[in-house]
Design a protein around this motif. Structure first.
Motif, PDB file in Angstrom:
ATOM      1  N   ASP A   1       0.872  -1.258  -0.029  1.00 40.23           N
ATOM      2  CA  ASP A   1       0.067  -0.154  -0.105  1.00 40.23           C
ATOM      3  C   ASP A   1       0.863   1.217   0.129  1.00 40.23           C
ATOM      4  O   ASP A   1       1.718   1.184   0.696  1.00 40.23           O
ATOM      5  CB  ASP A   1      -0.869  -0.047   1.183  1.00 40.23           C
ATOM      6  CG  ASP A   1      -2.074  -0.852   1.049  1.00 40.23           C
ATOM      7  OD1 ASP A   1      -2.789  -0.933  -0.013  1.00 40.23           O
ATOM      8  OD2 ASP A   1      -2.312  -1.618   1.951  1.00 40.23           O
TER       9      ASP A   1
ATOM     10  N   ASN B   1      -1.816   1.458  -3.014  1.00 43.04           N
ATOM     11  CA  ASN B   1      -2.191   1.040  -4.458  1.00 43.04           C
ATOM     12  C   ASN B   1      -3.678   0.834  -4.910  1.00 43.04           C
ATOM     13  O   ASN B   1      -4.002   0.217  -5.572  1.00 43.04           O
ATOM     14  CB  ASN B   1      -1.343  -0.334  -4.522  1.00 43.04           C
ATOM     15  CG  ASN B   1      -2.280  -1.417  -3.934  1.00 43.04           C
ATOM     16  OD1 ASN B   1      -3.004  -1.215  -2.874  1.00 43.04           O
ATOM     17  ND2 ASN B   1      -2.005  -2.678  -4.364  1.00 43.04           N
ATOM     18  N   ASP B   2      -4.368   1.990  -4.406  1.00 42.95           N
ATOM     19  CA  ASP B   2      -5.766   2.103  -4.460  1.00 42.95           C
ATOM     20  C   ASP B   2      -6.224   2.866  -5.509  1.00 42.95           C
ATOM     21  O   ASP B   2      -7.369   3.081  -5.768  1.00 42.95           O
ATOM     22  CB  ASP B   2      -6.551   2.480  -3.143  1.00 42.95           C
ATOM     23  CG  ASP B   2      -6.008   3.788  -2.598  1.00 42.95           C
ATOM     24  OD1 ASP B   2      -5.232   4.389  -3.372  1.00 42.95           O
ATOM     25  OD2 ASP B   2      -6.472   4.131  -1.718  1.00 42.95           O
ATOM     26  N   SER B   3      -5.251   3.242  -6.335  1.00 44.96           N
ATOM     27  CA  SER B   3      -5.667   4.323  -7.566  1.00 44.96           C
ATOM     28  C   SER B   3      -5.284   3.960  -8.988  1.00 44.96           C
ATOM     29  O   SER B   3      -3.865   3.173  -9.130  1.00 44.96           O
ATOM     30  CB  SER B   3      -4.988   5.627  -7.054  1.00 44.96           C
ATOM     31  OG  SER B   3      -5.327   6.544  -8.302  1.00 44.96           O
ATOM     32  N   LEU B   4      -5.887   4.182  -9.743  1.00 46.83           N
ATOM     33  CA  LEU B   4      -5.328   3.774 -11.204  1.00 46.83           C
ATOM     34  C   LEU B   4      -4.188   4.767 -11.742  1.00 46.83           C
ATOM     35  O   LEU B   4      -3.196   4.418 -12.340  1.00 46.83           O
ATOM     36  CB  LEU B   4      -6.422   4.057 -12.305  1.00 46.83           C
ATOM     37  CG  LEU B   4      -7.816   2.989 -12.227  1.00 46.83           C
ATOM     38  CD1 LEU B   4      -8.691   3.586 -13.319  1.00 46.83           C
ATOM     39  CD2 LEU B   4      -7.377   1.610 -12.488  1.00 46.83           C
ATOM     40  N   ASP B   5      -4.147   5.792 -11.019  1.00 47.48           N
ATOM     41  CA  ASP B   5      -3.051   6.713 -11.150  1.00 47.48           C
ATOM     42  C   ASP B   5      -1.685   6.174 -10.521  1.00 47.48           C
ATOM     43  O   ASP B   5      -0.514   6.705 -10.883  1.00 47.48           O
ATOM     44  CB  ASP B   5      -3.455   8.213 -10.520  1.00 47.48           C
ATOM     45  CG  ASP B   5      -4.529   8.730 -11.413  1.00 47.48           C
ATOM     46  OD1 ASP B   5      -4.585   8.397 -12.483  1.00 47.48           O
ATOM     47  OD2 ASP B   5      -5.328   9.354 -10.805  1.00 47.48           O
TER      48      ASP B   5
ATOM     49  N   ASP C   1     -11.796  -0.802   0.116  1.00 46.28           N
ATOM     50  CA  ASP C   1     -10.348  -1.063  -0.214  1.00 46.28           C
ATOM     51  C   ASP C   1     -10.443  -1.446  -1.929  1.00 46.28           C
ATOM     52  O   ASP C   1     -11.287  -2.129  -2.455  1.00 46.28           O
ATOM     53  CB  ASP C   1      -9.519  -2.086   0.453  1.00 46.28           C
ATOM     54  CG  ASP C   1      -8.029  -1.875   0.058  1.00 46.28           C
ATOM     55  OD1 ASP C   1      -7.602  -1.065  -0.554  1.00 46.28           O
ATOM     56  OD2 ASP C   1      -7.202  -2.888   0.328  1.00 46.28           O
TER      57      ASP C   1
ATOM     58  N   CYS D   1      -4.756  -2.023  -7.201  1.00 46.83           N
ATOM     59  CA  CYS D   1      -4.554  -1.980  -8.254  1.00 46.83           C
ATOM     60  C   CYS D   1      -3.032  -2.403  -8.875  1.00 46.83           C
ATOM     61  O   CYS D   1      -1.970  -1.999  -7.931  1.00 46.83           O
ATOM     62  CB  CYS D   1      -4.588  -0.606  -9.193  1.00 46.83           C
ATOM     63  SG  CYS D   1      -6.154   0.212  -8.683  1.00 46.83           S
TER      64      CYS D   1
ATOM     65  N   ARG E   1      -7.404  -4.391 -11.777  1.00 48.78           N
ATOM     66  CA  ARG E   1      -8.193  -3.766 -10.569  1.00 48.78           C
ATOM     67  C   ARG E   1      -9.105  -4.588  -9.796  1.00 48.78           C
ATOM     68  O   ARG E   1      -9.833  -5.514 -10.475  1.00 48.78           O
ATOM     69  CB  ARG E   1      -8.993  -2.472 -11.024  1.00 48.78           C
ATOM     70  CG  ARG E   1      -9.674  -1.632  -9.849  1.00 48.78           C
ATOM     71  CD  ARG E   1     -10.209  -0.586 -10.287  1.00 48.78           C
ATOM     72  NE  ARG E   1     -11.407  -0.529 -11.254  1.00 48.78           N
ATOM     73  CZ  ARG E   1     -11.734   0.600 -11.851  1.00 48.78           C
ATOM     74  NH1 ARG E   1     -11.322   1.793 -11.636  1.00 48.78           N
ATOM     75  NH2 ARG E   1     -12.631   0.472 -12.921  1.00 48.78           N
TER      76      ARG E   1
ATOM     77  N   ARG F   1     -11.383  -5.883  -6.185  1.00 54.53           N
ATOM     78  CA  ARG F   1     -11.991  -5.115  -4.984  1.00 54.53           C
ATOM     79  C   ARG F   1     -12.902  -6.379  -4.412  1.00 54.53           C
ATOM     80  O   ARG F   1     -13.336  -7.128  -5.107  1.00 54.53           O
ATOM     81  CB  ARG F   1     -12.623  -3.906  -5.209  1.00 54.53           C
ATOM     82  CG  ARG F   1     -13.901  -4.002  -6.180  1.00 54.53           C
ATOM     83  CD  ARG F   1     -14.596  -2.574  -6.279  1.00 54.53           C
ATOM     84  NE  ARG F   1     -15.518  -2.716  -7.330  1.00 54.53           N
ATOM     85  CZ  ARG F   1     -16.649  -2.832  -7.414  1.00 54.53           C
ATOM     86  NH1 ARG F   1     -17.329  -3.612  -6.203  1.00 54.53           N
ATOM     87  NH2 ARG F   1     -17.594  -2.907  -8.295  1.00 54.53           N
TER      88      ARG F   1
END
Length: 778
Positions: A121, A123-127, A146, A149, A216, A218
Motif C-alpha cells: 500500500d 495501491n488503490d488508484s489507477l494513477d 479497499d 491496483c 483492479r 476489490r
C-alpha cells in the motif's frame, strides 16, 4: 543468597511448566504468507491463539512440503521454514500444527509456479498502481472499501490471463471482483463469479496493443477486512472456462479441449487410479493457477453426438456406464438411451456443478413413447440431480439432460451415468461444537471419545468400524453397530509411554458376518466460509481423521459401575468420579457422549472445584430401546482453551418395566375419600417389595404410598379429597414404582390418567360454613 535465587528459579520454572500444561486447544487462524512457489523455501508464520506454546510439528495431508525448521516466536505465533519441493503438486495443501497439548484446525497453503510478490500500500488508484512483472503471483489483502491496483506490460497479441483466489483461501466469505483495464482506464474485461473457480474470478484475453495494463481488484460490495486475503495470478498461462471431456477412462490418453479463454487443447494420459483427476491446463506459455476436475471411469464414456435433442434421436449409452456432453445453446436438450431388465435398480445422476460447470442440470427418465417415469433437479441440497430408478419392464429407457432455466453455453459440460447400486457407508465424525470439525487429542495415559454417524446405502446387518494408521501407542475401541442403529461411540486410549505424535487415520466399515464389500466414505467437513443462514460457501472435506497423542491431563474420569437397569419410563443416577493429580482442583464439566434412543441425560453437570464426583441424572421414556448399551462420559476442562477426556466404556442396561401399572380415571367430590385400584401386569420377577406412590396429584388431593410383591395383580390407594380441593378435571395422574435390584434403587413411572374433583352439593357446603361460623363465635 545463591540458595534463594535457585529456589526462585525453580519456582518460576515450575510455574512455567504448570502454565504451559494448561494451554490447551491451539488455534490456527492464518498463515503468513498463505502460499509459495514450487522449488523454494518459504518462511511462514502460523498465527493464532496458543499456537506458539510448545509447537512440535506440522502435519501435512499430502506430499510435497517439508518442515526445515520450526521455532516459537511467542505464545500466539510459530515460525516455520517450509521447503516446497520442485515437483510439489500445485494448488491447495491442507495442514495442521501439532503442539504438545493439542492439534490445530486445518488451514490451506497454496502452491503456484510464478514468482511471488507482496502487495504494498498505497495501491488503490489507477494513477498510482503497484508495478509488478507480467508473470507474477501477488499475496495481498482487501480491507473495507479497499481497491488494489497492479500495473504490468504486455505486447499486442499476447495472451493475458488473470485469476484471483479469494473465497478459496478459506478465511472468510470473500467475493472478489476482477477488472482488466488499459492504460487509459478503459475496461477491457471483467469477472465477478466464475463457476470453474468456485465463484472466485478469472479472465483470459488477447492484448489489443503493446503497452501498460492495470488489474483492479476489490470486494464486490466494497466489504473487506483482515481475513479477505487473496492470491492474484497475472501471466500468459492458459485459463479455460471448462474442458471436454469432463470424464474419461483411467489409464488412457485423451485429447482435452479447452473451452473459452482463447481455446486450445492438450494430449493428456489419465491416471490409472483414483476417482477424479485434477487437470492443470498448460502449454509453452505457462500453467493455469488452478485445476479443473475430470472424473475417472472404468470404461470410456459415450460422447454426445448431434442431433440428439429429442427422444427420437437419442445417443446410445452403456449401462453401467455413462456419457459426456455439452448443452451449448439456449433450449438445448441431450437424450440418451440405455437397456435395463425388469426390476433392475439403477442409480442415475448428472455431474455438472460437481465438475465446476455452470449447468444447473435436470434429469428425467422416459419410455420410448414419451411417458415420463421420473425426474430430479437437486439431490439432497446439492445442485446436481440424482434418480434411483427401478425398471418396471425389460427394454429401452431414455434419459433427458437439460438446464433448469433452459439455458445453454459452450462451457455447460456434464457427465451423465447409469450405475449399479453398491453398498456404501457414509461416515460423519460428529462436531463437539457447531461448525467446528472435531480433532481427536488423546492424552498420554488417558482417553478421549468421539461419536460417528453412519448412513447406510444398500447396506444392512450389523457393522464394525475400524481405524487404521493410528499413532503408536493409541488404540480405538468401538462396539458393533446394530442393524437398526446409526451411531457409533469410539473411545481412544494412549499408553503412558506413547510418543507425542500425530497421524491421519482412515477408517473402514465392514460387516461383522459375511464378506459383503462396502465402500466407506468418510468426509469430515471443515467450515471455512459460511454465508447467509450459515450456508456453507467454502469447505474442506477430510477423508482421514486427525489423531494426536498429547501431554497427560491432570485428571481422569470414570463411571461408577451399576448393576441395575434404567427402566422404560424411569430414571437413574450415573455417578462420575474424577481421579485428580495432586494440586489440580479445577471444575470439570461432564456429560454423556451420546444417549441410547429414548434416553436423555443432563448436560449441564460438573464435578465442581475441589470435588471428586458428581451425578448425571438419566431418564428413559416409555419407548426407549431396550438392551445393553456401551456409554461413555466426556470430561471437558476449560483452562487456557478446551480439552476433552473420556471415561472407559460402561454398560448401561435399558430394560422393560418389572410390571406395568394401569392407572384408572378417578371421580371424586370435595371432602370425600375414594379408593383407586391399579391393575398390575407382571413382566419380570423381582425380590422383596416394590413401593408404589401416586404422582402428579392435584392440589388438595393426597394418598399414602403402598407396597406390593412380585405376585401382586393390583394395588389400592385411599385418596383423601380436601374440602377445598380445586374442582375440575386434573390430567397427568401417574404411579411411580420404586424397588431394589442388586442393592440398587430402580425407579420408574407409568400412567397419564385423570382425577376429576366435583364441588360438593350446596347444602353440605352451607352446613359446613355455618358450623365453621358457630365455632368461631364460641
Amino acid at each position: 543468597m545463591r540458595h534463594a535465587t535457585q529456589t526462585l528459579v525453580a519456582l518460576l520454572l515450575s510455574l512455567g511448566v504448570a502454565l504451559r500444561a494448561t494451554a490447551y486447544e491451539p488455534r490456527l487462524s492464518r498463515l503468513e504468507p498463505a502460499g509459495g512457489r514450487q522449488g523454494t523455501t518459504v518462511s511462514v508464520d502460523f498465527v493464532g491463539g496458543r499456537i506458539g506454546i510448545d509447537p512440535a510439528e506440522v502435519v501435512f495431508y499430502e506430499p510435497g512440503l517439508k518442515t526445515v525448521a520450526l521455532e516459537r516466536v511467542d505464545d500466539n505465533r510459530t515460525r516455520v521454514q517450509l521447503e516446497i519441493e520442485p515437483d510439489c503438486p500445485l494448488g491447495r495443501h491442507e495442514l495442521r500444527l501439532r503442539t504438545n497439548s493439542g492439534l490445530s484446525e486445518i488451514r490451506t497453503f497454496h502452491i503456484g509456479v510464478l514468482p511471488e510478490v507482496t502487495e504494498v500500500d498505497p495501491n488503490d488508484s489507477l494513477d498510482a498502481p503497484q508495478a509488478i512483472e507480467f508473470g507474477s503471483t501477488v499475496n495481498g489483502v482487501i480491507k473495507r472499501e479497499d481497491i488494489d491496483c497492479f500495473a504490468f506490460n504486455a505486447n499486442e497479441g499476447q495472451r493475458v490471463s488473470v485469476e484471483v483466489e479469494g473465497l478459496r483461501m478459506g478465511r472468510t466469505f470473500f467475493d472478489p471482483l476482477l477488472e482488466l483495464l488499459d492504460e487509459g482506464g478503459q475496461v477491457i474485461a471483467e469477472c465477478d463469479d466464475a463457476a470453474a473457480a468456485h465463484q472466485d474470478a478469472f479472465l483470459s484475453v488477447t492484448a489489443p496493443h503493446t503497452g501498460r495494463y492495470i488489474v483492479r481488484l476489490r470486494e464486490t460490495a466494497y466489504r473487506g477486512d483482515d481475513n479477505c486475503v487473496y492470491r492474484l495470478h497475472v501471466g500468459e498461462f492458459p485459463r479455460p472456462d471448462a474442458v471436454f471431456p469432463p470424464a474419461a477412462a483411467r489409464g488412457v490418453e485423451v485429447e482435452v479441449a479447452w473451452i473459452g479463454g482463447n481455446g486450445g487443447k492438450q494430449q493428456v494420459r489419465m491416471p490409472s487410479e483414483g476417482d477424479q483427476y485434477e487437470y492443470w491446463p498448460e502449454d509453452e506459455r505457462g500453467t493455469a493457477p488452478s485445476a479443473l476436475p475430470i472424473k475417472l471411469l472404468d470404461a470410456p464414456p459415450a460422447a454426445e453426438s448431434e442431433p440428439n435433442n429429442n427422444r427420437n434421436e437419442p445417443n446410445p449409452m452403456p449401462a453401467p456406464g455413462g456419457g459426456v456432453g455439452v448443452l451449448a445453446e439456449t433450449g438445448d436438450q441431450d437424450w440418451y438411451s440405455f437397456e435395463a431388465k425388469k426390476g433392475q435398480v439403477w442409480e442415475l445422476r448428472v455431474q455438472a456443478r460437481e465438475l465446476r460447470s455452470p449447468l444447473d442440470a435436470v434429469l428425467r427418465v422416459f419410455t420410448p413413447d414419451g411417458k415420463n417415469l421420473a425426474g430430479n433437479d437437486d439431490d439432497r441440497g446439492a445442485p446436481d440431480p440424482y434418480i434411483r430408478f427401478t425398471a418396471p419392464e425389460e427394454g429401452t429407457y431414455l434419459l433427458q439432460v437439460s438446464d433448469r432455466m433452459d439455458r445453454g453455453q459452450p462451457d455447460y459440460v456434464y457427465y451423465v451415468e447409469a450405475a449399479e447400486r453398491k453398498a456404501i457407508a457414509e461416515v460423519k465424525i460428529e462436531e463437539r461444537r457447531r461448525y467446528e470439525a472435531t480433532v481427536l487429542e488423546v492424552p498420554r495415559g488417558g482417553k478421549t471419545a468421539t461419536l460417528l454417524t453412519v448412513t447406510r446405502r444398500d447396506l444392512g446387518g450389523e457393522l464394525r468400524v475400524d481405524f487404521e494408521n493410528l499413532p503408536p501407542g493409541v488404540t480405538a475401541e468401538a462396539f458393533p453397530l446394530a442393524a437398526n442403529y446409526n451411531r457409533v461411540p469410539v473411545v481412544f486410549s494412549a499408553t503412558e509411554e506413547a510418543p507425542l505424535a500425530a497421524a491421519l487415520a482412515p477408517l473402514e466399515v465392514s460387516p461383522t458376518e459375511g464378506e459383503q464389500p462396502i465402500e466407506t466414505q468418510l468426509e469430515q467437513q471443515t467450515w471455512f466460509a459460511r454465508g447467509r443462514n450459515n450456508r456453507p460457501m467454502w469447505s474442506h472435506f477430510a477423508k482421514r481423521a486427525a489423531v494426536a497423542v498429547t501431554d497427560p491431563l491432570p485428571f481422569r474420569i470414570r463411571i461408577e459401575p451399576t448393576n441395575s437397569p434404567l427402566v422404560q419410563g424411569g430414571a437413574k443416577d450415573l455417578k462420575i468420579i474424577a481421579d485428580r493429580n495432586e494440586g489440580f482442583d479445577e471444575a470439570i464439566r461432564i456429560y454423556t457422549l451420546y444417549n441410547p434412543p429414548g434416553v436423555s441425560s443432563n448436560r449441564s453437570r460438573s464435578i465442581t472445584k475441589g470435588q471428586n464426583e458428581a451425578i448425571i441424572p438419566a431418564t428413559a421414556n416409555g419407548n426407549a430401546t431396550t438392551g445393553d448399551w456401551q456409554i461413555t462420559v466426556v470430561g471437558e476442562l476449560n483452562s487456557g482453551g478446551r480439552v476433552y477426556a473420556s471415561t472407559p466404556f460402561a454398560k448401561l442396561t435399558v430394560a422393560e418395566p418389572y410390571f406395568d401399572m394401569k392407572v384408572p380415571t378417578v371421580n371424586s367430590k370435595q371432602g370425600e375419600e375414594v379408593e383407586l385400584t391399579l391393575e398390575l401386569n407382571q413382566r419380570h420377577e423381582f425380590d422383596g417389595e416394590a413401593e408404589l406412590t401416586l404422582v402428579r396429584l392435584p392440589p388438595g388431593v393426597a394418598a399414602e404410598p403402598t407396597k406390593v410383591t412380585k405376585d401382586a395383580t393390583s394395588a389400592t390407594f385411599k385418596l383423601v379429597i380436601a374440602a377445598d380441593a380445586k374442582p375440575g378435571r386434573h390430567r397427568g395422574l401417574g404411579c411411580q414404582a420404586k424397588l431394589t435390584v442388586t442393592d440398587e434403587p430402580v425407579v420408574y413411572t407409568q400412567g397419564y390418567s385423570e382425577v376429576r374433583v366435583d364441588p360438593r352439593p350446596a347444602a353440605n357446603a352451607t352446613a359446613d360454613a355455618n358450623n365453621g361460623s358457630n365455632g368461631s363465635q364460641s
